[in-house]
Design an enzyme around this catalytic site. Structure first.
Site, PDB file in Angstrom:
ATOM      1  N   LYS A 133       0.883  -1.180   0.000  1.00  0.00           N
ATOM      2  CA  LYS A 133       0.000   0.000   0.000  1.00  0.00           C
ATOM      3  C   LYS A 133       0.915   1.223   0.000  1.00  0.00           C
ATOM      4  CE  LYS A 133      -1.831   3.009   1.978  1.00  0.00           C
ATOM      5  NZ  LYS A 133      -1.672   4.443   1.570  1.00  0.00           N
ATOM      6  N   GLU A 175       9.070   1.707  10.907  1.00  0.00           N
ATOM      7  CA  GLU A 175      10.122   2.678  10.558  1.00  0.00           C
ATOM      8  C   GLU A 175       9.478   4.045  10.625  1.00  0.00           C
ATOM      9  OE1 GLU A 175      13.163   2.258  10.177  1.00  0.00           O
ATOM     10  OE2 GLU A 175      13.556   0.236   9.445  1.00  0.00           O
ATOM     11  N   CYS A 190      13.684  10.982   6.244  1.00  0.00           N
ATOM     12  CA  CYS A 190      13.566  10.565   7.651  1.00  0.00           C
ATOM     13  C   CYS A 190      14.876  10.792   8.386  1.00  0.00           C
ATOM     14  CB  CYS A 190      13.126   9.112   7.738  1.00  0.00           C
ATOM     15  SG  CYS A 190      14.179   7.994   6.804  1.00  0.00           S
ATOM     16  N   GLU A 239       9.235  16.659  14.681  1.00  0.00           N
ATOM     17  CA  GLU A 239       9.790  16.417  13.351  1.00  0.00           C
ATOM     18  C   GLU A 239       9.305  17.524  12.417  1.00  0.00           C
ATOM     19  OE1 GLU A 239       8.402  13.043  11.013  1.00  0.00           O
ATOM     20  OE2 GLU A 239      10.473  12.587  10.518  1.00  0.00           O
TER      21      GLU A 239
HETATM   22  P1  NAD Z   1       1.940   8.857   7.260  1.00  0.00           P
HETATM   23  O1  NAD Z   1       2.091   8.171   8.553  1.00  0.00           O
HETATM   24  O2  NAD Z   1       0.929   9.936   7.146  1.00  0.00           O
HETATM   25  O3  NAD Z   1       1.580   7.813   6.106  1.00  0.00           O
HETATM   26  C1  NAD Z   1       2.381   6.716   5.823  1.00  0.00           C
HETATM   27  C2  NAD Z   1       1.548   5.651   5.152  1.00  0.00           C
HETATM   28  O4  NAD Z   1       0.595   5.158   6.084  1.00  0.00           O
HETATM   29  C3  NAD Z   1       0.764   6.135   3.947  1.00  0.00           C
HETATM   30  O5  NAD Z   1       0.761   5.134   2.969  1.00  0.00           O
HETATM   31  C4  NAD Z   1      -0.634   6.329   4.521  1.00  0.00           C
HETATM   32  O6  NAD Z   1      -1.659   6.211   3.555  1.00  0.00           O
HETATM   33  C5  NAD Z   1      -0.711   5.190   5.499  1.00  0.00           C
HETATM   34  N1  NAD Z   1      -1.680   5.363   6.593  1.00  0.00           N
HETATM   35  C6  NAD Z   1      -2.201   6.509   7.084  1.00  0.00           C
HETATM   36  N2  NAD Z   1      -3.049   6.220   8.106  1.00  0.00           N
HETATM   37  C7  NAD Z   1      -3.039   4.885   8.260  1.00  0.00           C
HETATM   38  C8  NAD Z   1      -3.686   3.979   9.155  1.00  0.00           C
HETATM   39  N3  NAD Z   1      -4.502   4.419  10.108  1.00  0.00           N
HETATM   40  N4  NAD Z   1      -3.435   2.677   9.040  1.00  0.00           N
HETATM   41  C9  NAD Z   1      -2.569   2.219   8.109  1.00  0.00           C
HETATM   42  N5  NAD Z   1      -1.946   3.007   7.224  1.00  0.00           N
HETATM   43  C10 NAD Z   1      -2.168   4.335   7.298  1.00  0.00           C
HETATM   44  O7  NAD Z   1       3.384   9.392   6.853  1.00  0.00           O
HETATM   45  P2  NAD Z   1       3.785  10.237   5.562  1.00  0.00           P
HETATM   46  O8  NAD Z   1       3.388  11.647   5.770  1.00  0.00           O
HETATM   47  O9  NAD Z   1       3.348   9.544   4.333  1.00  0.00           O
HETATM   48  O10 NAD Z   1       5.386  10.119   5.617  1.00  0.00           O
HETATM   49  C11 NAD Z   1       6.184  10.958   6.371  1.00  0.00           C
HETATM   50  C12 NAD Z   1       6.648  10.253   7.633  1.00  0.00           C
HETATM   51  O11 NAD Z   1       7.310   9.047   7.319  1.00  0.00           O
HETATM   52  C13 NAD Z   1       7.671  11.081   8.394  1.00  0.00           C
HETATM   53  O12 NAD Z   1       7.364  11.033   9.756  1.00  0.00           O
HETATM   54  C14 NAD Z   1       8.976  10.371   8.114  1.00  0.00           C
HETATM   55  O13 NAD Z   1       9.966  10.569   9.093  1.00  0.00           O
HETATM   56  C15 NAD Z   1       8.529   8.959   8.056  1.00  0.00           C
HETATM   57  N6  NAD Z   1       9.507   8.151   7.344  1.00  0.00           N
HETATM   58  C16 NAD Z   1      10.259   7.271   8.053  1.00  0.00           C
HETATM   59  C17 NAD Z   1      11.227   6.518   7.403  1.00  0.00           C
HETATM   60  C18 NAD Z   1      12.068   5.532   8.154  1.00  0.00           C
HETATM   61  O14 NAD Z   1      12.671   4.688   7.501  1.00  0.00           O
HETATM   62  N7  NAD Z   1      12.156   5.574   9.469  1.00  0.00           N
HETATM   63  C19 NAD Z   1      11.405   6.648   6.035  1.00  0.00           C
HETATM   64  C20 NAD Z   1      10.636   7.557   5.348  1.00  0.00           C
HETATM   65  C21 NAD Z   1       9.682   8.306   6.012  1.00  0.00           C
END
Ligand code: NAD
Length: 524
Positions: free
Chosen positions: A169, A242, A276, A374
């Site tokens: 997804k 992550e 990240c 963040e």
């Molecule tokens: P997000 O948490 O809003 O979304 C991430 C994913 O989760 C998306 O595909 C979203 O559709 C899905 N999602 C949203 N609500 C959900 C739910 N209730 N259940 C299951 N899935 C759900 O994050 P974002 O804005 O897309 O990404 C940015 C974040 O990701 C930042 O905090 C960044 O630090 C983090 N990030 C971490 C890493 C790592 O490796 N640690 C890498 C890249 C990004």
């Protein structure tokens, strides 16, 4: 049904963040579609697993070959959907994925090979043991938008090569790139039911979390990660999380200011700060502070912000205006509490609604949101420190613990400080970039998550471990079965004495541990 799994009504729209152009619209997958995808993945997995690691590796080689041939086209697609400069997309996405495939090709045999377990229990010396590693079955992968190709690909390749099927997804903002990743893998020979992409937003992610998957690898924000952890806990679903970071950069008093300031500017502004592992807060020894700030401001102002398709662009747009508003509100909060923006500090409206100027903030305090939350945008807050102990205390004074960096001319000093910093990764004299080393494990401590991706630890997350115990004297009744009594008690005392009372016996035990088991193990 919870709100998470209700069928999303609105269309999923892929948009170019520079121009606002709609690239494509998708019907979102609802709960029924997600469950159907998982069910197909379940049916397809045994054959994929039985195909064997040699065949799966051959498919990965073919994937590598096809991706290599289409590298520029894929990089441009990433730029169109996520905004980053094409050169950066080649470096941080395409190259990372080619290398991740190389790593999986090189490492899958070793990961899946049965591992002998020599043991030292003399009473059970007729038994030999092995660790077996078996695919989980169906792995669900949920990804963010900031590295729309490399994040899903590295996780998907690790899951596939170890014999799992995958339901991916992707972020609702970068569906096109994820679908192209799947196409590349289909062309290479991955069956369509073994890898499926379900396009949708959080509703589809919620449905996948609740579906009949065997493991979930989630990359995204801390709030979403916590919600997923709760659902996973209720059904004991193994998860890798992550999550976000607030990575500190510590510049010691012997650092090279020119080098460290260039590192800070790249680490804070690469991918418009939406990494990240971005440098999110910078601590500089007081003796270098003024020179360092001056260099960062000068270099930030020289950056060329614009359309990532222009080869001269250094910094592209942010993914969408909502993300930009988070940055804006943190900077506003800091400035209203006394911080000063010596570079940037405002939108670049002339370029479009999603551009924010690379920003260097000084006079920040550790209780400001910009130093605690963040930011995920192009902001570099810089703060002085007086001594190394204070630098470590400031670096560790955070809810997060994803990455960190220490800058010094003295490698031993850098490594010593790295050992005191609470984070999943510490880099000495560089930042962000170790995400591109396939062997380097990736993951965080504290609120930055659980488990690891990348490297051997990442492959290990894709398999269940099973202990196989074989008694070599199958036709003989075991001495420890029933038949207790005085004689049995005496024998047990003797065995314990043999193993632990006498030095010579312990030497014998040591010799048996290293030689006996290996002699026997071939007889399984
Ligand atoms: P997000 O948490 O809003 O979304 C991430 C994913 O989760 C998306 O595909 C979203 O559709 C899905 N999602 C949203 N609500 C959900 C739910 N209730 N259940 C299951 N899935 C759900 O994050 P974002 O804005 O897309 O990404 C940015 C974040 O990701 C930042 O905090 C960044 O630090 C983090 N990030 C971490 C890493 C790592 O490796 N640690 C890498 C890249 C990004």
């Amino acid at each position: 049904m919870t709100t998470d799994v209700q069928i999303a009504a609105r269309k999923i729209t892929s948009v170019n963040p520079v121009t606002g152009e709609v690239l494509r619209e998708f019907e979102p997958a609802g709960e029924a579609e997600v469950n159907a995808a998982v069910s197909r993945a379940r049916s397809a997995q045994p054959a994929w697993n039985q195909l064997g690691v040699r065949h799966r590796i051959a498919i990965l080689r073919e994937f590598q070959r096809i991706l290599h041939g289409r590298k520029s086209e894929i990089a441009r697609l990433i730029t169109r959907e996520a905004g980053k400069p094409v050169g950066e997309a080649l470096l941080t996405e395409v190259l990372v994925v080619l290398d991740a495939a190389r790593f999986c090709i090189d490492s899958a045999y070793a990961c899946l090979r049965a591992e002998p377990v020599p043991h030292g229990n003399l009473a059970m010396k007729t038994k030999v043991g092995r660790i077996l590693r078996e695919a989980y079955g169906v792995v669900g992968i949920i990804c963010p938008w900031n590295y729309p190709f490399s994040t899903p690909a590295t996780e998907t390749l690790a899951a596939l090569v170890t014999g799992n099927s995958v339901v991916l997804k992707p972020s609702e903002f970068t569906s096109l790139v994820a679908l192209e990743l799947a196409n590349l893998l289909y062309q290479a020979g991955v069956p369509q039911d073994v890898l499926q992409v379900v396009v949708g937003d959080g509703s589809a992610g919620g449905a996948l979390t609740q579906a009949a998957i065997d493991k979930l690898v989630f990359t995204g924000s801390v709030p979403t990660g916590k919600r997923i952890a709760q659902v996973a806990a209720s059904r004991l679903l193994p998860v890798v999380l992550e999550l976000g970071g607030k990575d500190p950069m510590v510049v010691l008093d012997d650092a090279d200011v020119e080098v460290a300031s260039s590192g800070a500017v790249w680490g804070a502004f690469v991918n418009a700060g939406q990494a990240c592992l971005s440098v999110e807060r910078c601590y500089v020894h007081r003796s270098l502070y003024d020179k360092f700030v001056e260099a960062c401001v000068r270099k930030a102002k020289q950056l060329r912000v614009g359309n990532g398709l222009d080869p001269d662009t250094d910094v592209g747009p942010m993914i969408h205006e909502r993300q930009l508003r988070i940055v804006e509100s943190q900077v506003r909060d800091a400035v209203s509490s006394g911080a000063r923006a010596l570079a940037g500090g405002a939108r670049l409206e002339a370029l479009g609604p999603n551009f924010y100027a690379p920003t260097v903030l000084v006079d920040v305090r550790h209780d400001m949101r910009i130093m605690r939350e963040e930011t995920f945008g192009p902001v570099l807050p810089v703060m002085p420190f007086e001594n190394d102990e204070e630098a470590v205390r400031l670096a560790n004074d955070s809810d997060y613990g994803l990455g960190a960096s220490v800058w010094t001319r003295n490698r031993a000093r850098g490594e010593a400080m790295a050992s005191k910093i609470q984070s999943g990764t510490v880099m000495v004299n560089d930042c962000v970039s170790c995400f591109g080393i396939s062997e380097a494990l990736h993951g965080g401590v504290k609120a930055s998550g659980l488990g690891r991706t990348h490297g051997h630890f990442g492959l290990e997350e894709m398999v269940r471990v099973k202990y196989l115990d074989v008694d070599l004297l199958g036709g003989v009744k075991k001495s420890w079965w029933y038949g207790y009594g005085t004689e049995f008690t005496r024998q047990m005392e003797g065995v314990i004495d043999l193993m632990f009372a006498r030095k010579w016996a312990q030497r014998l035990r040591g010799a048996l541990l290293t030689t006996g088991t290996f002699r026997l193990k071939g007889k399984i």
